[in-house]
Design an enzyme around this catalytic site. Structure first.
Site, PDB file in Angstrom:
ATOM      1  N   TYR A 124      -6.387   7.906   9.233  1.00 11.68           N
ATOM      2  CA  TYR A 124      -5.075   7.519   9.775  1.00 11.68           C
ATOM      3  C   TYR A 124      -5.258   7.109  11.234  1.00 11.68           C
ATOM      4  O   TYR A 124      -5.906   7.822  12.008  1.00 11.68           O
ATOM      5  CB  TYR A 124      -4.109   8.712   9.697  1.00 11.68           C
ATOM      6  CG  TYR A 124      -2.802   8.501  10.420  1.00 11.68           C
ATOM      7  CD1 TYR A 124      -1.645   8.176   9.710  1.00 11.68           C
ATOM      8  CD2 TYR A 124      -2.716   8.628  11.810  1.00 11.68           C
ATOM      9  CE1 TYR A 124      -0.436   7.968  10.370  1.00 11.68           C
ATOM     10  CE2 TYR A 124      -1.515   8.414  12.472  1.00 11.68           C
ATOM     11  CZ  TYR A 124      -0.384   8.091  11.753  1.00 11.68           C
ATOM     12  OH  TYR A 124       0.803   7.881  12.406  1.00 11.68           O
ATOM     13  N   GLU A 130       1.034   1.361  12.824  1.00  7.78           N
ATOM     14  CA  GLU A 130       0.412   2.482  12.103  1.00  7.78           C
ATOM     15  C   GLU A 130      -0.401   1.969  10.925  1.00  7.78           C
ATOM     16  O   GLU A 130       0.060   1.113  10.179  1.00  7.78           O
ATOM     17  CB  GLU A 130       1.518   3.412  11.603  1.00  7.78           C
ATOM     18  CG  GLU A 130       1.002   4.650  10.886  1.00  7.78           C
ATOM     19  CD  GLU A 130       2.142   5.459  10.262  1.00  7.78           C
ATOM     20  OE1 GLU A 130       2.502   6.505  10.818  1.00  7.78           O
ATOM     21  OE2 GLU A 130       2.666   5.025   9.224  1.00  7.78           O
TER      22      GLU A 130
END
Ligand code: GDP
Ligand code: MN
Length: 406
Positions: free
Chosen positions: A125, A214
């Site tokens: 991530y 993101e």
């Protein structure tokens, strides 16, 4: 805790800054990935499809197994069944037929993104969010990707590497090293690729004046390649005038239809849930009007800021948007004349009423520059549904009373 991270904005929690409304423009995965590609972040090749047939053609062009991904402005599509692998073009068509039209938490799927399927070894991530409290962009990186980052933050906060970037200094290679070493990435080629992606993500974040970029998951493929498999990209609406190409990405279908109409007409409008249509000049006064209507026992149907102007066309446009809302039972104009003169606004209202028929009661409070002249014009017009009031509270009370009568 990630309490400072921007979350999806709703009409109710939009922040009003003096003079203008702050909003965020959320991009679809495929749009965010196109921007990633523009900044050199590796993504899989893909195509957009609006029908099962288009999905089949896309899969044929791409060749090999593909993944069919629902394009909606909400996360967790995988869990909701909005992301499916297909081994062949026929299968891609069938999966697209299942996904198109699906309702994912109130978002109807109208488009699917078809991309070459990836063989995933690991899911990481990586994100940059604007940290308002620190007034700096904030990197978050963890090798525990693919799942909801809030869960990782709650269950293993130590797995998250958090790193601010001083915007005046910009990105430096040590930022990338701090991220990968901090998260315990051991493989040198991975370290290098991730650091390079971090630098490009920072360039995308600042270049597009984003509030959030993101990548979840940032994958490592079985052949050791690091790639963005998903994208969440939120651009600061207030910066869009500098990015006409990004402004065009806004999906008018996905927005509230009234807000979409307002945007088309250049009217500053936020849909609320009540019965009193509220119009003011200036964001501060309009916010105060929303409060006073609530204080008077009514429920505002909207927040609509006429801005500095009170010209007839501006009033017509605003009234057109407000009266399109079937919940509206009365309209409250709250005008404080400063530079804008009240007589001008009164003329604007009268001209607007000549151009469009409005049966709803309209309460007008005029105060400030040339208020008396403005009120006189309204009274002389003797339209049966026009009510002039001298104060904000009286105006609010009258509009609430009229809304319950009609
Ligand atoms: P989200 O659920 O809305 O966040 O959608 P994502 O794009 O992040 O996809 C969710 C999950 O689907 C990913 O974490 C992967 O595990 C899986 N997935 C997506 N694309 C592929 C792919 O190309 N190959 C494989 N094997 N899995 C994929
Ligand atoms: Mn995801």
């Amino acid at each position: 805790m990630l309490a400072h991270l921007p979350t999806t904005e709703t009409a109710a929690n939009r922040i009003v800054r003096p003079g203008r409304l702050a909003r965020a423009l959320d991009l679809y995965e495929y749009q965010g990935k196109a921007l990633f590609a523009r900044y050199g972040i590796p993504v899989s090749e893909g195509r957009l499809a609006r029908s099962p047939r288009e999905a089949r053609a896309a899969a044929e062009e791409l060749g090999g197994p593909v993944v069919v991904k629902a394009q909606v402005l909400t996360g967790g599509r995988g869990k909701a069944g909005g992301i499916k692998l297909a081994q062949s073009a026929e299968e891609a068509e069938a999966r697209a037929a299942e996904i198109l039209g699906m309702d994912i938490r109130g978002h109807v799927v109208r488009k699917v993104w078809i991309e070459g399927a990836s063989d995933i070894e690991r899911e990481y991530y990586l994100s940059i969010a604007f940290d308002r409290s620190a007034k700096q962009p904030l990197f978050i990186f963890t090798t525990q990707g693919g799942v909801d980052i809030e869960e990782v933050a709650a269950s293993m906060p130590d797995a998250l590497v958090r790193l601010h970037v001083d915007p005046l200094e910009g990105y430096h290679p040590w930022h990338g090293r701090r991220l990968v070493y901090g998260a315990g990435v051991k493989e040198p080629s991975e370290q290098k690729q991730i650091a390079a992606i971090a630098e490009k993500l920072y360039a995308a974040f600042t270049g597009c004046e984003a509030m959030l970029t993101e990548i979840n998951p940032l994958i490592v493929t079985t052949s050791g390649e690091v790639r963005a498999l998903d994208s969440k990209f939120t651009v600061d609406d207030n910066a869009l005038f500098r990015h006409p190409d990004l402004a065009e990405l806004r999906d008018l279908d996905a927005a509230d239809p009234l807000e979409a109409l307002a945007r088309e007409k250049g009217v500053t409008y936020v849909k609320l849930d009540g019965e009193i249509g509220v119009l003011g000049n200036g964001a501060g006064l309009t916010m105060a009007t929303v409060d006073v209507v609530t204080f008077a026992g009514g429920r505002p149907a909207d927040f609509c800021d006429l801005g500095g102007g009170g010209d007839a066309q501006g009033v017509v446009d605003a009234l057109e948007v407000i009266t399109r809302d079937p919940q509206v039972r009365s309209i409250f104009f709250n005008i404080f004349g400063g530079i804008t003169r009240c007589d001008e606004v009164a003329r604007g209202i009268l001209q607007a009423l000549e151009r469009m028929r409005i049966a709803l009661p309209i309460v007008v409070r005029l105060d400030g520059t040339n208020a008396e002249e403005g009120r006189r014009l309204l009274e002389e017009a003797s339209a049966s549904n026009l009510y002039a009031e001298a104060t904000m509270l009286e105006g609010a009370r009258r509009s609430v009373e009229l809304a319950s009568v009609t």
